[in-house]
Motif scaffolding. Structure first.
Motif, short mmCIF file in Angstrom:
data_model
loop_
_atom_site.label_atom_id
_atom_site.label_comp_id
_atom_site.label_asym_id
_atom_site.label_seq_id
_atom_site.Cartn_x
_atom_site.Cartn_y
_atom_site.Cartn_z
N ILE A 1 0.82 -1.21 0.00
CA ILE A 1 0.00 0.00 0.00
C ILE A 1 0.85 1.27 0.00
O ILE A 1 0.42 2.35 -0.42
N SER A 2 2.12 1.15 0.44
CA SER A 2 3.01 2.30 0.52
C SER A 2 3.71 2.61 -0.80
O SER A 2 4.39 3.64 -0.91
N PHE A 3 3.56 1.74 -1.79
CA PHE A 3 4.34 1.86 -3.03
C PHE A 3 4.25 3.24 -3.68
O PHE A 3 5.28 3.81 -4.09
N PRO A 4 3.06 3.86 -3.79
CA PRO A 4 2.99 5.17 -4.46
C PRO A 4 3.82 6.26 -3.76
O PRO A 4 4.20 7.24 -4.41
N LEU A 5 4.08 6.10 -2.47
CA LEU A 5 4.88 7.10 -1.74
C LEU A 5 6.35 7.06 -2.15
O LEU A 5 7.05 8.07 -2.07
N LEU A 6 6.83 5.89 -2.54
CA LEU A 6 8.26 5.71 -2.83
C LEU A 6 8.56 5.60 -4.32
O LEU A 6 9.70 5.80 -4.74
N LYS A 7 7.55 5.27 -5.12
CA LYS A 7 7.74 5.11 -6.55
C LYS A 7 8.37 6.37 -7.16
O LYS A 7 7.92 7.48 -6.91
N GLY A 8 9.41 6.17 -7.96
CA GLY A 8 10.05 7.31 -8.62
C GLY A 8 11.06 8.05 -7.77
O GLY A 8 11.65 9.04 -8.22
N ASN A 9 11.27 7.60 -6.54
CA ASN A 9 12.24 8.29 -5.67
C ASN A 9 13.65 8.08 -6.24
O ASN A 9 14.10 6.95 -6.40
N PRO A 10 14.38 9.17 -6.53
CA PRO A 10 15.68 9.03 -7.19
C PRO A 10 16.75 8.38 -6.32
O PRO A 10 17.78 7.94 -6.84
N TYR A 11 16.51 8.30 -5.01
CA TYR A 11 17.50 7.71 -4.10
C TYR A 11 17.29 6.21 -3.88
O TYR A 11 18.10 5.57 -3.22
N ILE A 12 16.17 5.67 -4.40
CA ILE A 12 15.87 4.26 -4.17
C ILE A 12 16.08 3.47 -5.45
O ILE A 12 15.46 3.74 -6.49
N HIS A 13 16.95 2.48 -5.37
CA HIS A 13 17.28 1.65 -6.54
C HIS A 13 16.22 0.58 -6.78
O HIS A 13 15.89 0.25 -7.91
N ARG A 14 15.63 0.06 -5.68
CA ARG A 14 14.72 -1.08 -5.79
C ARG A 14 13.71 -1.04 -4.65
O ARG A 14 14.07 -0.84 -3.50
N ILE A 15 12.43 -1.23 -4.99
CA ILE A 15 11.36 -1.29 -3.99
C ILE A 15 10.78 -2.69 -4.03
O ILE A 15 10.37 -3.18 -5.08
N LEU A 16 10.75 -3.35 -2.87
CA LEU A 16 10.22 -4.70 -2.79
C LEU A 16 9.05 -4.75 -1.81
O LEU A 16 9.12 -4.19 -0.72
N SER A 17 7.97 -5.41 -2.21
CA SER A 17 6.84 -5.63 -1.31
C SER A 17 7.16 -6.80 -0.38
O SER A 17 7.81 -7.76 -0.78
N TYR A 18 6.68 -6.70 0.83
CA TYR A 18 6.95 -7.73 1.85
C TYR A 18 6.10 -8.96 1.57
O TYR A 18 4.90 -8.98 1.84
N ASP A 19 6.72 -9.98 1.00
CA ASP A 19 6.05 -11.26 0.76
C ASP A 19 7.11 -12.35 0.81
O ASP A 19 8.30 -12.08 0.94
N THR B 1 8.41 -14.26 -1.42
CA THR B 1 9.41 -14.21 -2.48
C THR B 1 10.52 -13.21 -2.13
O THR B 1 11.72 -13.52 -2.26
N SER B 2 10.12 -12.03 -1.67
CA SER B 2 11.12 -11.01 -1.29
C SER B 2 11.93 -11.45 -0.08
O SER B 2 13.14 -11.22 -0.02
N VAL B 3 11.26 -12.07 0.88
CA VAL B 3 11.96 -12.56 2.08
C VAL B 3 13.06 -13.55 1.69
O VAL B 3 14.22 -13.42 2.13
N LEU B 4 12.73 -14.52 0.85
CA LEU B 4 13.72 -15.52 0.45
C LEU B 4 14.85 -14.89 -0.35
O LEU B 4 16.02 -15.24 -0.19
N GLN C 1 17.16 -12.83 2.00
CA GLN C 1 17.95 -13.70 2.87
C GLN C 1 19.14 -14.32 2.14
O GLN C 1 20.09 -14.77 2.77
N SER C 2 19.09 -14.32 0.81
CA SER C 2 20.19 -14.88 0.02
C SER C 2 21.18 -13.82 -0.43
O SER C 2 22.22 -14.14 -0.99
N GLU C 3 20.84 -12.54 -0.23
CA GLU C 3 21.73 -11.45 -0.64
C GLU C 3 22.65 -11.04 0.51
O GLU C 3 22.45 -11.42 1.67
N ARG C 4 23.65 -10.21 0.17
CA ARG C 4 24.53 -9.61 1.17
C ARG C 4 24.36 -8.09 1.12
O ARG C 4 24.28 -7.51 0.04
#
Length: 308
Positions: A52-70, A72-75, A78-81
């Motif tokens: 529900i928060s996506f429209p607040l952050l969409k297009g923000n020049p400081y954010i490279h990637r926006i992920l919804s909490y689900d 798929t994103s959790v897994l 957890q595999s990234e550094r």
């Protein structure tokens, strides 16, 4: 050259300086947290959100990637550094998830495996104390942004939140009435009869628009941008108004006005000797809410001071 990888966990399930954890996402708290982003302007920033928060952050020049909490994103996470993980949620499950991630530095809140509650990383303990002790919160004479910067070991220099959406609407109205406070804090609302009385006081002197965009947040951004002055309760609209550099008249009662930094404008407080102000409660225990003691004439005078 390696770019610093930063993960910010801020879904809005718990307000950063409030002990309450609820099921209603605090969009205002999510938007306010974007004040940290300039600290990581050269980093690769990922932000984990409630959808529900996506429209607040969409297009923000400081954010490279926006992920919804689900799941798929959790897994995936957890595999990234990461070089830095900033967890601004006090929800125990989110704290446990944050602790499970691979990172060199951690800020914000962590999980207590013994008691199943949220604890704080170094630098954030005082924030947890503010959340859990309302008396301490009332005596902390610092802006919300200042405290947030301290959590990540930095010094706030007057930065404001950053809205990714870029409104296209021209100025159409002198004054916007941002009257809706949402379901989470009904106690923040200025009485509707006062809004109507203020409209009568203004008459034909200035053009007025009542809040628009209640069903579409991008329409809401456009409406706020179309007003020269925004009159608002302590709500999401206040933070959007700030992000869009609007002149703002903010009406405060049950919440802590000293926490809020307003770039352009003023704050109005109730003229009454209630010893419970601010009560920091979503519901009023008095027979007559403190918000009834911000008279429409006070708001009218504030408008005149800004427009003179």
């Amino acid at each position: 050259m390696h770019k610093e990888k930063v993960l910010i966990i801020k879904l809005g399930y718990s307000e950063t300086l409030d002990g309450e954890i609820g099921k209603i996402t605090s969009l205002g708290d999510v938007l306010r947290s974007t004040v940290l982003l300039p600290l990581y302007k050269d980093a690769q920033v990922t932000w984990l959100i409630d959808e529900i928060s996506f429209p607040l952050l969409k297009g923000n020049p400081y954010i490279h990637r926006i992920l919804s909490y689900d799941i798929t994103s959790v897994l995936q996470l957890q595999s990234e550094r990461f070089d830095t993980v900033i967890n601004l949620e006090k929800v125990p499950g989110l704290c446990a998830f944050s602790d499970s991630l691979k990172a060199w530095r951690r800020y914000g809140f962590r999980f207590d495996p013994e008691n199943g509650v949220a604890l704080a990383y170094d630098g954030s303990q005082h924030v947890l104390e503010i959340c859990m002790d309302p008396r301490h919160k009332k005596t902390t004479k610092k802006y919300w942004e200042e405290i947030l910067f301290e959590m990540v070991g930095a010094k706030w220099q007057g930065e404001v939140c950053i809205l990714g959406y870029k409104p296209k609407s021209p100025i159409r109205y002198d004054i916007g009435f941002n009257y809706d406070v949402g379901k989470k804090w009904p106690n923040k609302a200025w009485p509707m009869e006062y809004w109507k009385e203020l409209e009568r006081l203004i008459g034909n002197k200035y053009s007025i628009s009542w809040q628009q965009g209640l069903k579409n947040i991008e329409d809401y951004f456009e409406w706020i941008n179309s007003c020269h002055i925004i009159i608002t309760n302590d709500s999401l609209g206040l933070h959007i108004s700030n992000a869009l550099n609007k002149k703002t008249i903010a009406l405060y009662g049950p919440t802590l006005s000293s926490e809020i930094y307003i770039q352009y404008g003023t704050k109005l407080l109730p003229r009454v000797d209630y010893d419970c102000i601010p009560c920091l409660s979503p519901r009023c225990m008095q027979s007559k809410s403190c918000m009834n003691y911000i008279e429409p004439k006070m708001v009218y005078d504030a408008i005149e001071n800004i427009l003179k």
